[in-house]
Design a protein around this motif. Structure first.
Motif, PDB file in Angstrom:
ATOM      1  N   ALA A   1      91.138 122.476  38.874  1.00  0.00           N
ATOM      2  CA  ALA A   1      91.395 123.003  39.701  1.00  0.00           C
ATOM      3  C   ALA A   1      92.994 122.532  39.535  1.00  0.00           C
ATOM      4  O   ALA A   1      93.922 122.308  40.515  1.00  0.00           O
ATOM      5  N   GLY A   2      93.382 121.379  38.828  1.00  0.00           N
ATOM      6  CA  GLY A   2      94.523 120.421  38.717  1.00  0.00           C
ATOM      7  C   GLY A   2      94.262 119.355  39.485  1.00  0.00           C
ATOM      8  O   GLY A   2      95.128 118.283  39.792  1.00  0.00           O
ATOM      9  N   GLU A   3      92.907 118.920  40.464  1.00  0.00           N
ATOM     10  CA  GLU A   3      92.765 117.855  41.230  1.00  0.00           C
ATOM     11  C   GLU A   3      92.833 116.650  40.380  1.00  0.00           C
ATOM     12  O   GLU A   3      93.367 115.608  41.313  1.00  0.00           O
ATOM     13  N   LEU A   4      93.275 116.679  39.543  1.00  0.00           N
ATOM     14  CA  LEU A   4      92.636 115.263  38.534  1.00  0.00           C
ATOM     15  C   LEU A   4      93.619 114.703  38.427  1.00  0.00           C
ATOM     16  O   LEU A   4      93.657 113.314  38.329  1.00  0.00           O
ATOM     17  N   ALA A   5      95.414 115.499  38.671  1.00  0.00           N
ATOM     18  CA  ALA A   5      96.624 114.536  38.486  1.00  0.00           C
ATOM     19  C   ALA A   5      96.878 113.739  39.973  1.00  0.00           C
ATOM     20  O   ALA A   5      97.399 112.926  39.342  1.00  0.00           O
ATOM     21  N   ALA A   6      96.176 113.883  41.138  1.00  0.00           N
ATOM     22  CA  ALA A   6      96.781 113.009  41.505  1.00  0.00           C
ATOM     23  C   ALA A   6      95.457 112.337  42.109  1.00  0.00           C
ATOM     24  O   ALA A   6      95.381 111.405  42.555  1.00  0.00           O
ATOM     25  N   LEU A   7      94.091 112.874  41.787  1.00  0.00           N
ATOM     26  CA  LEU A   7      93.468 111.742  41.602  1.00  0.00           C
ATOM     27  C   LEU A   7      93.044 109.967  40.467  1.00  0.00           C
ATOM     28  O   LEU A   7      92.520 109.445  41.171  1.00  0.00           O
ATOM     29  N   LEU A   8      93.047 110.832  39.687  1.00  0.00           N
ATOM     30  CA  LEU A   8      93.316 110.104  38.639  1.00  0.00           C
ATOM     31  C   LEU A   8      93.491 108.272  38.683  1.00  0.00           C
ATOM     32  O   LEU A   8      92.944 107.635  38.483  1.00  0.00           O
ATOM     33  N   PRO A   9      94.939 108.508  39.313  1.00  0.00           N
ATOM     34  CA  PRO A   9      95.352 107.346  40.014  1.00  0.00           C
ATOM     35  C   PRO A   9      94.894 106.766  40.698  1.00  0.00           C
ATOM     36  O   PRO A   9      94.598 104.497  40.269  1.00  0.00           O
ATOM     37  N   THR A  10      94.047 107.173  41.556  1.00  0.00           N
ATOM     38  CA  THR A  10      92.560 105.721  42.356  1.00  0.00           C
ATOM     39  C   THR A  10      91.666 105.446  41.876  1.00  0.00           C
ATOM     40  O   THR A  10      90.822 104.793  42.280  1.00  0.00           O
ATOM     41  N   VAL A  11      91.705 105.785  40.665  1.00  0.00           N
ATOM     42  CA  VAL A  11      90.352 105.543  40.202  1.00  0.00           C
ATOM     43  C   VAL A  11      90.279 104.307  39.434  1.00  0.00           C
ATOM     44  O   VAL A  11      90.950 104.107  38.345  1.00  0.00           O
ATOM     45  N   ARG A  12      89.376 103.112  39.809  1.00  0.00           N
ATOM     46  CA  ARG A  12      90.129 101.500  39.116  1.00  0.00           C
ATOM     47  C   ARG A  12      88.677 101.569  37.833  1.00  0.00           C
ATOM     48  O   ARG A  12      87.763 100.526  38.451  1.00  0.00           O
TER      49      ARG A  12
END
Length: 338
Positions: free
Chosen positions: A97-108
């Motif tokens: 749903a295009g959601e990872l574009a915003a979420l990936l930077p939060t994945v450490r």
């Protein structure tokens, strides 16, 4: 090798994403890792995934028809539950749903993309090139892909859910397909997988082939679960179908990644439609000898293949390289170097 915690994002319809995710998970679990899989495949609720994958695997099954907002919320909660050693994303670098574009930077944690062929319209429209750059490793599993030459891309052989030594013998496969040991007739397997209407179409194809072939061959309509066959006595619930391809003389299906790669790996003649998909290009995956355009061509191709079908195709003759193992090793090394 220390135990690693992997999270594997495999959202997408049908069996393609789920099967690739299961192949990677099974190989990783066998090496001692813990893997959390997120899937929304409509087939997932009815499959014994955990028993096949092993005790280190946890499968999170999302409802197949969640809207965009609910999907984003579910993915956000899943990613925020704990910090893994690595996040692996199958096929869609921006997420379904295009959601990872915003979420990936939060994945450490290091991020890995399982990168296969994608429709170029999707690639251009959603600036997939930029999304790909957010990943530390791209694994290209056995077929060309838009960013296969990316400096962080690594190619492997195709991924398969089972290694060759896990396949049934021809005799055991034919028994699992419902044939008597003394029955010499060849077997035509019609895969009932994909969209609901395609499962029904596979049933109708199996019926037509039975009428065409009469007693010259046994025709089986294979579905992943009993529910997929809607309780029909015609359906044979069997998963994974790869395990019994040693007992199949002609496989009828579509041009999906797993169907094609499994048929080629086991040397099983394939007759297939190129099904329309939003992101996948099945027509490019199929060879001219595999692809058919209509029912008449399918029937003629199956009848022709059966004329030359071997009476015996020993499982011991089936050997292939499973690219999932070097993929696991590559991801392990990425984690260790992080």
């Amino acid at each position: 090798m220390r135990r690693q915690h992997w999270r594997l994002y495999a959202l997408g319809g049908g069996m393609g994403h789920l099967t690739r995710a299961c192949a990677l998970t099974r190989a990783a679990v066998a090496r001692g890792h813990v893997v959390d899989v997120l899937t929304n495949s409509p087939f997932a609720p009815g499959l014994p995934l955990e028993s096949l994958l092993g005790p280190g695997a946890t499968v999170h099954r999302l409802e197949a028809h969640l809207d965009k907002a609910a999907t984003v919320a579910a993915v956000t909660a899943w990613l925020g539950d704990s910090t893994p050693d690595v996040l692996v994303v199958d096929a869609f670098p921006r997420g379904l749903a295009g959601e990872l574009a915003a979420l990936l930077p939060t994945v450490r944690a290091p991020r890995v993309l399982v990168h296969r062929d994608l429709n170029p319209v999707y690639v251009e429209r959603f600036d997939v090139a930029r999304a790909v750059d957010a990943f530390d490793l791209l694994v290209v599993p056995g077929e060309d892909a838009p960013f296969a030459h990316h400096p962080r891309a690594v190619r492997t052989a195709p991924w398969l859910l089972l290694d060759a030594d896990a396949l049934l013998s021809r005799a055991d496969a034919r028994r699992r397909l419902g044939l008597e040991a003394t029955d010499p007739r060849p077997v035509v397997a019609v895969l009932g997988c994909g969209r609901p209407e395609e499962v029904v179409d596979a049933r109708d194809t199996a019926r037509r082939l039975r009428g065409l072939l009469g007693g010259r061959a046994e025709v089986r309509w294979l579905v992943p679960t009993v529910a997929d066959g809607a309780g029909s006595a015609e359906a044979l619930a069997l998963w994974p179908a790869l395990a019994v391809l040693t007992g199949v003389d002609v496989l009828v299906g579509s041009g999906g990644y797993n169907t094609v790669q499994e048929a080629r790996a086991t040397g099983t003649p394939l007759v297939a439609w190129a099904r329309p998909r939003l992101y996948d290009r099945q027509a490019l995956r199929l060879s001219d000898g595999e692809r058919i355009a209509d029912a008449a061509e399918l029937e003629g191709r199956v009848a022709s293949l059966l004329q030359g079908a071997p009476r015996e195709r020993p499982a011991s003759c089936v050997a292939y390289v499973n690219g999932v193992h070097p993929a696991v090793e590559g991801i392990e090394q990425l984690v260790l170097s992080a």
